[in-house]
Design a protein around this motif. Structure first.
Motif, PDB file in Angstrom:
ATOM      1  N   THR A   1       0.821  -1.214   0.000  1.00 41.21           N
ATOM      2  CA  THR A   1       0.000   0.000   0.000  1.00 41.21           C
ATOM      3  C   THR A   1       0.853   1.262   0.000  1.00 41.21           C
ATOM      4  OG1 THR A   1      -0.109  -0.060   2.393  1.00 41.21           O
ATOM      5  CG2 THR A   1      -1.933  -1.065   1.212  1.00 41.21           C
TER       6      THR A   1
ATOM      7  N   GLU B   1       0.621   4.195  -2.545  1.00 38.86           N
ATOM      8  CA  GLU B   1      -0.655   4.885  -2.673  1.00 38.86           C
ATOM      9  C   GLU B   1      -0.908   5.854  -1.530  1.00 38.86           C
ATOM     10  OE1 GLU B   1      -3.610   1.787  -3.244  1.00 38.86           O
ATOM     11  OE2 GLU B   1      -2.054   0.681  -4.320  1.00 38.86           O
ATOM     12  N   ARG B   2      -0.105   5.785  -0.485  1.00 44.80           N
ATOM     13  CA  ARG B   2      -0.316   6.697   0.637  1.00 44.80           C
ATOM     14  C   ARG B   2      -0.022   8.135   0.238  1.00 44.80           C
ATOM     15  NH1 ARG B   2       3.311   3.902   4.971  1.00 44.80           N
ATOM     16  NH2 ARG B   2       2.767   1.816   4.301  1.00 44.80           N
ATOM     17  N   ALA B   3      -0.870   9.031   0.672  1.00 45.14           N
ATOM     18  CA  ALA B   3      -0.673  10.434   0.331  1.00 45.14           C
ATOM     19  C   ALA B   3       0.478  11.024   1.126  1.00 45.14           C
ATOM     20  CB  ALA B   3      -1.955  11.213   0.599  1.00 45.14           C
TER      21      ALA B   3
ATOM     22  N   TYR C   1      -1.814  11.523  10.067  1.00 45.63           N
ATOM     23  CA  TYR C   1      -1.263  10.451   9.236  1.00 45.63           C
ATOM     24  C   TYR C   1      -1.809   9.118   9.714  1.00 45.63           C
ATOM     25  CZ  TYR C   1       2.165   7.327   7.081  1.00 45.63           C
ATOM     26  OH  TYR C   1       2.762   6.328   6.363  1.00 45.63           O
ATOM     27  N   ASP C   2      -2.247   8.306   8.781  1.00 41.90           N
ATOM     28  CA  ASP C   2      -2.493   6.908   9.140  1.00 41.90           C
ATOM     29  C   ASP C   2      -1.856   6.033   8.082  1.00 41.90           C
ATOM     30  OD1 ASP C   2      -4.549   5.571   7.284  1.00 41.90           O
ATOM     31  OD2 ASP C   2      -5.508   7.478   7.752  1.00 41.90           O
TER      32      ASP C   2
ATOM     33  N   VAL D   1      -2.690   3.651   6.297  1.00 42.27           N
ATOM     34  CA  VAL D   1      -3.417   3.244   5.089  1.00 42.27           C
ATOM     35  C   VAL D   1      -3.508   4.414   4.105  1.00 42.27           C
ATOM     36  CG1 VAL D   1      -5.629   2.415   4.173  1.00 42.27           C
ATOM     37  CG2 VAL D   1      -4.725   1.493   6.342  1.00 42.27           C
ATOM     38  N   ASN D   2      -3.943   5.554   4.597  1.00 42.89           N
ATOM     39  CA  ASN D   2      -4.192   6.693   3.707  1.00 42.89           C
ATOM     40  C   ASN D   2      -3.025   7.658   3.610  1.00 42.89           C
ATOM     41  OD1 ASN D   2      -7.013   5.999   3.171  1.00 42.89           O
ATOM     42  ND2 ASN D   2      -7.272   6.416   5.356  1.00 42.89           N
TER      43      ASN D   2
ATOM     44  N   TRP E   1      -0.927  10.950   4.652  1.00 43.13           N
ATOM     45  CA  TRP E   1      -1.216  12.261   5.244  1.00 43.13           C
ATOM     46  C   TRP E   1      -2.561  12.805   4.793  1.00 43.13           C
ATOM     47  CZ3 TRP E   1       1.196  14.053   9.287  1.00 43.13           C
ATOM     48  CH2 TRP E   1       2.499  13.610   9.549  1.00 43.13           C
ATOM     49  N   SER E   2      -3.277  13.368   5.725  1.00 46.09           N
ATOM     50  CA  SER E   2      -4.516  14.079   5.405  1.00 46.09           C
ATOM     51  C   SER E   2      -4.166  15.390   4.703  1.00 46.09           C
ATOM     52  CB  SER E   2      -5.281  14.385   6.691  1.00 46.09           C
ATOM     53  OG  SER E   2      -4.568  15.338   7.469  1.00 46.09           O
TER      54      SER E   2
ATOM     55  N   THR F   1       0.074   5.750  13.582  1.00 48.75           N
ATOM     56  CA  THR F   1      -0.882   6.829  13.366  1.00 48.75           C
ATOM     57  C   THR F   1      -0.339   8.042  14.108  1.00 48.75           C
ATOM     58  OG1 THR F   1      -2.609   5.169  13.343  1.00 48.75           O
ATOM     59  CG2 THR F   1      -3.318   7.447  13.597  1.00 48.75           C
TER      60      THR F   1
END
Lengths: 379, 379
Positions: free
Chosen positions: A3, A6-8, A47-48, A50-51, A53-54, A161
């Protein structure tokens, strides 16, 4: 992990700005206490794993909610920075060598297993925050907007996280007495940093354990601690230390402990070494004769040596440096039950410390251009 | 300060209990992962320097709000404990030597300049919490309710405002492999604790810096780290270490590093030393012959000595101990690029480790009465 790509990342282009409806009154400069009046807004991102950085936000400064089992409470997993914004004669907000703070912030975060971020993007975001908070930057020598970036692990130990935020507080001269010489208590029993420890990182874990010893120094009438490792002088409070020595050839040695892992690589420390190296060939420091040759170097210094230099009349000045104090003279060291009096000077700093202080603050405030160190927040 | 006598202490008699409206399902024991399923309730109290301690509450487990400039984020000012509640044959919840954990908690809090509390009152409150959460304590050997007391500074550095809470999570055997022998990577470059540091306190600052080295050990195929200070063996992961040595007189030495300031004074460590000293004069350890004399002692042990003992055939067993693992055998140490194979045993623990494990868990679970170590939560 698959993954990962794909993380921002932390991206300044995704910045969302939500301004406070009501702005606080800015306290008068003379009423400022260090780091106690937070400005209207903060920069915030989460930050998590999976995704990633917000989208970063500039939003009203305020509390957030955390789970009681967040790893930062249990394991001290947090890193931070201290930097300043200044307004100079042109009225424009400026940062001082911010890329050095942000690079150290990234190293500190990595040491504590906190998520990575793009330093260039964080710098853009900090500039945007400072531009929003411009009215909070007090004018005048010794005044600035203190900027505190933080990254903190939340959630469970292994979850990776985290929250990243940057908060600001207007600030005046760090120590009540201005440039008066500090009296330090040399600490033998409590050791700030050791080989294989985290002394070279700006992580929360380096600071909590120092609160009691600093209080003990205050209780005994000293202003701060002088940290030792055995006989070696390492740091003073949260500052790097310098000693100015007379050389046999008429020149002046300016020495500070080497970055051996126990010393925070201070931005002010680095700047002092660079400015001293530039005098007089590339630039003359204010108040110092061009014929006075400065020889900056990084070398170990011990309490035994300090006392010998003093006895020989070679020790001209000792001072501590840091983002908060800039250059602060040291006038006394409590050591093994006695006080070691160091040379003191009318007005506080000795000639070398004063010359470096003047040049550094001139650069910070945008009055003297030097190697792009002072960076404008608004293009 | 004149207000000091008026500040409220932490008082169990002021306990307010607000139970959750809806209770969570208790996960089946085999699905438990260490510290990941929080129970329904937490104990909570706050401290401020004017009013002292708030009335303690048992209330639904859930998040709280903190200011971004809380000192715990910036300075890692937090201390914690790890203890367990057990249910034994009588179905009653029990704690194991809880006064030792709470005394250490108070010492750790003081080291981090966190507010003081009455340990006896905190013990009453923890017993009340465990009584409320009784249905969460899994039965069966190796199962228990893990209890995490925490105290954390909030607010500004000098404000001495703090939160204290106790949270619980049901837990099974700490390590997936049960009692399989651990393979440790001895760490030279990263040092967990140092003379003059905080190694003897259970403070957050000791843990964050170990996350990266532990991950490095895992990445190399080891289960945990073995912490060294120079050549000295100090701890293994978050556990105290013991070595079992054959003596020339036919007896057995059981050694562990002394409490020199770099070693956490573990409750299990202390219990192991005490149980070994009681065998066989005051009590026979299960599976050990009464003619086998055990000689427990606290002494420095080095990697050089360990290798010599091994070469001489004197090293019988090595194991780590702690609240989470109880007694965990160590079968291998990665050191300077090679692996040092230690004696291993079918089923995991060697005879001495197994005897101590059996007796300790029998006491914890209430199957064997010993010196009031197992304390009932409900009178």
């Amino acid at each position: 992990m698959s993954t990962q790509p794909e993380r921002a990342g932390l991206e300044a282009s995704r910045l969302i700005t939500v301004l406070a409806n009501e702005l606080k009154p800015v306290p008068p400069p003379q009423e400022l206490r260090f780091g106690q009046s937070m400005t209207d807004h903060m920069l915030f991102a989460s930050y998590d794993p999976v995704n990633g950085w917000s989208a970063p936000e500039i939003k009203p400064y305020g509390p957030f909610t955390l789970e009681p089992n967040s790893s930062c409470f249990q394991y001290g997993t947090s890193a931070f920075e201290g930097m300043k914004a200044y307004v100079g004669p042109d009225g424009e907000p400026r940062l001082f060598r911010p890329e050095m703070n942000i690079a150290r912030f990234a190293r500190s975060a990595a040491r504590m297993s906190l998520p990575p971020f793009n330093p260039d993007e964080l710098l853009k975001l900090i500039k945007a925050l400072v531009a929003v908070e411009k009215r909070w930057i007090p004018a005048g020598k010794g005044y600035s907007l203190y900027i505190r970036p933080m990254i903190v692990a939340i959630g469970l130990l292994t979850s990776n996280t985290a929250l990243l935020w940057v908060m600001c507080a207007p600030t005046g001269p760090y120590l009540k007495g201005g440039s008066q010489a500090l009296s330090l208590l040399a600490m033998r029993d409590t050791v700030r940093a050791w080989p294989g420890g985290t002394g070279e990182y700006k992580v929360a874990c380096n600071y909590g354990p120092t609160i009691n010893p600093v209080q003990a120094a205050l209780d005994k009438g000293y202003d701060q601690t002088l940290w030792l490792l055995g006989d070696k002088i390492t740091e003073a409070g949260v500052m790097n230390v310098f000693i100015v020595l007379k050389r046999d050839d008429g020149g002046i040695d300016l020495i500070t402990p080497p970055l051996d892992g126990t010393i925070l690589p201070g931005v002010t420390r680095d700047s002092i070494l660079a400015l001293a190296a530039a005098h007089p060939a590339r630039m003359t420091l204010p108040g110092l004769a061009p014929t006075t040759l400065l020889h900056p170097s990084e070398r170990t210094m011990t309490m035994t040596e300090l006392q010998a230099w003093l006895a020989e009349g070679r020790l001209l000045e000792m001072f501590s440096v840091g983002t908060a104090v800039v250059v602060q003279p040291i006038g006394n060291i409590g050591y093994d039950g006695k006080d070691i009096a160091l040379p003191t000077f009318e007005g506080g700093r000795g000639p070398v410390g004063q010359a470096l202080y003047e040049r550094l603050t001139d650069i910070q405030d945008g009055r003297f251009e030097w190697e792009g160190w002072s960076v404008r927040c608004e293009d």
